[in-house]
Design an enzyme around this catalytic site. Structure first.
Site, short mmCIF file in Angstrom:
data_model
loop_
_atom_site.label_atom_id
_atom_site.label_comp_id
_atom_site.label_asym_id
_atom_site.label_seq_id
_atom_site.Cartn_x
_atom_site.Cartn_y
_atom_site.Cartn_z
N ASP A 405 77.05 63.27 77.72
CA ASP A 405 75.69 63.65 78.12
C ASP A 405 74.79 63.85 76.91
OD1 ASP A 405 73.73 64.69 80.12
OD2 ASP A 405 74.04 66.56 79.01
N GLU A 458 75.15 58.43 77.27
CA GLU A 458 73.80 58.55 77.78
C GLU A 458 72.90 58.76 76.56
OE1 GLU A 458 70.80 61.33 80.42
OE2 GLU A 458 72.47 62.18 79.32
#
EC number: 2.4.1.18
Length: 730
Positions: A405, A458
């Site tokens: 993330d 990401e």
């Protein structure tokens, strides 16, 4: 010889300030013989028993009525295994003395921990149920180098920090205590006196199980066995294979209809796995499942990195969920958050009174967007704590990949910061060199120790080399989310079709950089929250046009190069934004409620996945120019796009999209290979609740020049639709 025990030393135990208990407690050699000293607050009497024979050796003298006992065994010169018979009033109890056991961490382990090169520190630190000298118990270890004193507290000692102070190893900063008779399932924490003299009660950073919020204790749990990687799982992760990911938030995929409470891991396995299999997805991606205190973070602010969240059951139950997915031929990806952590006092913040896990300077250590703290990747122990956590989920739970993330927030020191709010790196630049090195190291560790597992980034900027090998200067990820493609294409789809002709490049620009990285096309949870509307809600027009737009977009996406990711609920076009506190709107699939529109999208996504898996041109050469060719790229006036996808063995599929509500009959497209093309998908099919404009199953090429090619086909392109035309080979 051991020095005498002074009253000051005894007082240090009872005010819980003694940081070196083994210097006093246990067996010690004196001139008179072996002296045994024990600390048991509130005990009345203490008798030493030889463990092997059960023979009473001596009764210890109570030298402090609060519960400190001392006794000498005259002329005894050898240490021996003993037990203590403790009298609490009129009741007697035989116990093991934790202070008779030798250190269990060796010099090599301490050196590896300090250097940050121990591959699996979770095998050493934390709480481990084990047997020592024939005695079962739990070995507790904690890294807290600047604490003055650390005690283990829990169900086994009335949460009394005076009873079990730990041994300090100065070489590594690790505190250790083997606690006999402590057992699996018991709750515990570490009680610290920090470097400033403040009392802190901390959960175990390496706990394998943790309490459900609002409670915050760790739980003694067995280290799960290793799950071996299989060849089938390895193959399913490869870049030349079809990868279609169903992104799931376990707390809101489905809930108990009676009380709106979560399903547990086993119930989820019973319902989710067959559904994902039926829908044709190849992978499930779970939003973070490391234990986290705040439901509203969706798991993206974790504290118990080694604890599967207890919201849905035990760690073993989560292992069963993953196993059920594997048995169905579905790989599992887990969202992983090494970028920041919340400042809850029981967690990592100021762990031993210093900025142990975070940076001390808020310009480096505070994340303004999320009110969280940023890890200090330059510290060996912290880097190892994090990178080994990724390996832990892959090895011990059988997870097939991680999705990291917020990578951009890690690799840039000025991320979301104004001038003066950040500190440049040693060369004066904005890159976080320590974070970059950490990511490279983590990916190296994953790929060297768990061959076949994948890592996905990401990463929302144009940072170069995210999916390039770390040995070639890249970050070493297998895939990167294509945020640029997602943002551009969604911006285009939001437009009224009248205006799309002026923004045609938003649907084509992605091919300019397509081969710079290995991409996943993400329609994730982030796109259906915080006032962004659902995917269906983004589409313009009336009900028919909204659904037609979404179907056309899905068709374009599944035909476009890159692996696929779709957040739950989008497969049936949920109309409202995602709400983490409620189940998805499954009732929309009832045709009496949803009018068949939602079920039509569900059928389309299922068919897209099936076609995707069965046709090599749609996945095999995603990252090679040999696998793609624009056929119609410049017809902005009609908002028509056409491209060819190819496989290594010459199979071809033409993808044609019309992003206006005007059907395009007799539309001519130049083709690279003459022949018959069968229509294998039409998002305007009546089966999907479309208008059923199409090509009667097949079109044949003609020797008519078009788009710079000698042969061409004349097709009917339905309104707001995408069609797939596959070259017949027989």
């Amino acid at each position: 010889m051991t020095t005498a025990v002074t009253q000051a030393i005894i007082d240090g135990f009872f005010d819980a300030s003694n940081g070196d208990p083994f210097a006093t407690l246990g067996m010690h050699e004196t001139e008179q013989g072996i002296e045994i000293r024990t600390l048991l607050p509130d005990a009345n009497r203490m008798v030493v028993i030889e463990r092997e024979s059960g023979k009473e050796i001596t009764e210890l003298d109570c030298v402090d009525e609060r519960g400190f006992f001392v006794g000498v065994i005259p002329n005894c010169r050898q240490f021996f295994a003993y037990q203590l018979q403790v009298f609490w009033g009129n009741e007697a109890q035989i116990i093991e003395d934790p202070y008779r056991f030798h250190p269990m961490i060796d010099d090599l382990e301490q050196w590896l921990l300090s250097e940050g090169s121990m591959l699996r520190p979770y095998e050493v630190l934390g709480a481990h149920f084990m047997e020592c000298d024939g005695v079962s118990g739990v070995n507790f270890r904690l890294w807290a180098p600047n604490a003055r004193r650390v005690s283990i507290v829990g169900d086994f000692n009335y949460w009394d920090g005076r009873r079990h102070p730990m041994r300090f190893h100065s070489k590594s900063g690790v505190w250790e205590l083997f606690l006999p008779k402590a057992s699996l399932g018991q709750l515990y924490k570490f009680e610290l006196i920090d470097c400033h003299g403040n009392l802190r009660l901390k959960a175990d950073p390496f706990a394998f199980s943790s309490q459900l919020r609002p409670d915050t204790a760790s739980q003694v749990s067995a280290l799960p066995n290793v799950v071996e990687m299989t060849e089938a799982r390895k193959k399913a992760n490869q870049g030349n294979q079809p990868i279609s990911i169903y992104e799931v938030h376990l707390g809101s995929w489905r809930r108990n209809l009676e009380n709106n409470f979560w399903l547990d891991y086993d119930q989820i396995a019973d319902e989710l796995i067959p559904y994902v299999k039926e829908m044709g997805f190849t992978h499930i991606e779970f939003l973070p499942l490391s234990e986290f205190p705040f439901d509203g973070s969706w798991g993206y602010q974790p504290l118990g990195l080694y604890s599967p969240t207890s919201r849905f059951g035990s760690p073993e139950a989560f292992r069963r969920l993953v196993k059920r997915a594997h048995e169905a031929g579905i790989n599992v990806i887990l969202d992983w958050v090494p970028g920041h952590f919340p400042s809850d006092t029981h967690g990592l913040v100021a762990f031993d009174g210093t900025a142990l896990y975070e940076h001390e300077d808020p310009r480096e250590g505070y994340h303004q967007d999320w009110n969280t703290l940023i890890y200090n990747y330059g510290r060996n122990e912290v880097k190892n704590f994090l990178s080994s956590n990724a390996l832990y989920w892959l090895e011990r739970f059988g997870v097939d990949g991680i999705r990291v993330d917020a990578v951009a927030s890690m690799i840039y020191r000025d991320y979301s910061r104004a001038e003066g709010e950040w500190i440049p790196n040693q060369y004066g630049g904005r890159e976080n060199l320590e974070a970059i090195e950490f990511l490279k190291h983590t990916n190296w560790k994953i790929h060297s120790e768990m061959a076949g597992a994948i890592s996905i980034a990401e990463e929302s900027t144009s940072f170069a080399g995210v999916t390039h090998p770390s040995e070639n200067g890249g970050l070493g990820f297998n895939f990167k989310w294509n945020m640029g493609w997602m943002n551009d294409t969604l911006a285009y789809m939001k437009l009224d079709p009248i205006y799309r002709q002026y923004h045609h490049n938003k649907m084509t620009f992605g091919m300019v950089y397509q081969y710079s990285e290995n991409f996943v096309l993400p329609l994730s949870h982030d796109e259906v929250v915080h006032g962004k509307y659902s995917l269906l809600g983004k589409m313009p027009g009336d009900t028919w046009q909204k659904f037609a737009n979404l179907r056309a977009y899905y068709g374009y996406m599944w035909g476009y190069p890159g692996k696929k990711l779709l957040f739950m609920g989008n497969e049936f076009a949920q109309g409202r934004e995602w709400n983490y506190e409620e189940s998805l709107d499954w009732f929309l699939l009832d045709e009496n409620i949803g009018g068949g529109w939602h079920k039509g999208v569900l059928k389309l996504v299922k068919d897209l996945n099936q076609i995707y898996q069965k046709n090599r041109p749609l996945f095999e050469l995603d990252n090679s120019p040999e696998g793609f060719d624009w056929l119609v790229v410049d017809d902005a006036a009609n908002s028509v796009l056409a491209f060819e996808r190819r496989s290594s063995n010459g199979e071809r599929i033409i993808v044609v999209s019309n992003f206006t509500p005007v059907p395009r009959h007799n539309y001519r497209i130049g083709v690279n290979v003459a022949g018959k093309y069968e229509e294998i998908l039409n998002t305007d099919s009546m089966y999907y609740e479309g208008s059923n404009v199409g090509n009667f199953g097949c079109v044949a090429s003609e020797q008519i020049e078009s788009h710079g090619r000698e042969n061409s086909i004349s097709v009917s392109i339905p309104p707001l639709a995408t069609v797939y035309l596959r070259l017949k080979t027989k």
